[in-house]
Design a protein around this motif. Structure first.
Motif, PDB file in Angstrom:
ATOM      1  N   LEU A 170      36.356  38.398  41.530  1.00 58.35           N
ATOM      2  CA  LEU A 170      36.195  39.951  40.570  1.00 58.35           C
ATOM      3  C   LEU A 170      36.704  40.432  39.728  1.00 58.35           C
ATOM      4  N   ASP A 171      36.560  41.864  39.287  1.00 58.56           N
ATOM      5  CA  ASP A 171      36.736  42.015  38.540  1.00 58.56           C
ATOM      6  C   ASP A 171      38.770  41.812  37.900  1.00 58.56           C
ATOM      7  N   PRO A 172      39.049  42.189  36.742  1.00 55.81           N
ATOM      8  CA  PRO A 172      40.685  41.947  36.102  1.00 55.81           C
ATOM      9  C   PRO A 172      41.137  43.364  37.152  1.00 55.81           C
ATOM     10  N   SER A 243      47.116  41.076  26.155  1.00 52.36           N
ATOM     11  CA  SER A 243      45.836  39.912  26.137  1.00 52.36           C
ATOM     12  C   SER A 243      44.902  40.823  26.839  1.00 52.36           C
ATOM     13  N   LEU A 244      43.891  40.355  26.314  1.00 52.53           N
ATOM     14  CA  LEU A 244      42.208  40.859  26.953  1.00 52.53           C
ATOM     15  C   LEU A 244      42.019  41.521  27.887  1.00 52.53           C
ATOM     16  N   GLU A 245      43.072  40.847  29.338  1.00 51.00           N
ATOM     17  CA  GLU A 245      43.546  41.628  31.031  1.00 51.00           C
ATOM     18  C   GLU A 245      44.202  43.386  29.903  1.00 51.00           C
ATOM     19  N   ASP A 246      45.119  43.179  29.542  1.00 49.99           N
ATOM     20  CA  ASP A 246      46.138  44.675  28.844  1.00 49.99           C
ATOM     21  C   ASP A 246      45.266  45.452  28.648  1.00 49.99           C
ATOM     22  N   VAL A 247      44.487  44.799  27.767  1.00 51.10           N
ATOM     23  CA  VAL A 247      43.384  45.778  26.513  1.00 51.10           C
ATOM     24  C   VAL A 247      42.902  46.265  28.005  1.00 51.10           C
ATOM     25  N   PHE A 248      41.836  45.418  28.521  1.00 48.64           N
ATOM     26  CA  PHE A 248      40.673  45.887  29.736  1.00 48.64           C
ATOM     27  C   PHE A 248      41.513  47.047  30.511  1.00 48.64           C
TER      28      PHE A 248
END
Length: 255
Positions: A170-172, A243-248
């Protein structure tokens, strides 16, 4: 003897072993899980997580040891165990040709429940899928499909649900949707056993975490208890980078 107010564990596993030929997968697994909690079983690929879930779900038998689920012995009362549980595998088991509502109503009919259409509508509402209920499941996002899969698993009000790596692939954003669904299950009194390779998933969700390695539980406790095993790092100054997840998630949310 002093009476205690401790409830009977929803899951109790004692000395479970399992081998396939000469390959010993489980080498004496022990743990207990209290009702209405989220129990995360961590382990790398091949650690034996799925094998243990299959034993608890009565899909395969242990070579030795014992286990109870919702008070029922998995070897002596498998039918009672099956009535008390639900199992969701690594990939959503929905019929993509059917609509979300039709998938849910089908499961209700298979369980011989009255008013399957009403049950389907109630589950769609519970899992925030009402607007998508009339669409075929093949049009759903990964997170929606997984939520539908979990909703199907909960028809009949199982006491214990096994989620075997529920966010694989699954995507974030979809992962976070599924995490909130799992939290809702526990808040409603359902005991959740979650297997995962994702450490952040266990950190976000679990009341109790066990680490399965080479067929045995090497640590078992709360997140705070596991973190206490290592000394705290001494840091004079730290700047937290997103984090990259935060940005995404921020960029997707803005759009």
């Amino acid at each position: 003897m002093t009476a205690t107010n401790e409830p009977e564990p929803a899951l109790r596993v004692e000395g479970i072993t399992k081998a396939f030929g000469e390959l010993a997968v489980l080498r004496g697994v022990d743990f207990a899980v209290r009702p209405g909690s989220i129990f995360a079983l961590l382990g790398s690929n091949g650690a034996g997580k799925t094998t243990l879930v299959r034993i608890l779900a009565t899909l395969t038998s242990a070579d030795a040891g014992s286990a109870t689920v919702a008070g029922h012995d998995v070897a002596e009362a498998p039918a009672e165990v099956r009535r008390a549980i639900s199992l969701t595998g690594q990939f959503a088991a929905v019929d993509e040709i059917l609509t979300g509502r039709e998938n849910l109503a089908l499961i209700a009919r298979l369980r011989h429940l009255d008013r399957p259409a009403e049950i389907a509508d109630a589950m769609l509402d519970r899992f925030a899928l009402t607007e998508a209920g009339g669409r075929r499941a093949c049009t759903y996002s990964g997170g929606m499909r997984r939520r539908l899969d979990i909703a199907m698993s909960l028809i009949g009000d199982p006491q214990v649900i096994f989620l075997d790596e529920p966010t694989t692939g699954l995507d974030p954003q979809s992962r976070i949707e599924v995490w909130e669904t799992i939290r809702q299950l526990a808040r409603g009194g359902t005991t959740v056993m979650l297997t995962t390779q994702y450490l952040d998933e266990a950190e976000q969700l679990a009341d109790q975490i066990a680490i399965l390695h080479e067929g045995t539980i090497i640590q078992n406790g709360t997140l705070a208890e596991l973190k206490a095993l290592l000394p705290a790092a001494q840091v004079e100054y730290i700047e937290k980078q997103p984090s990259l997840e935060d940005v995404f998630l921020t960029l997707v949310g803005e759009r």
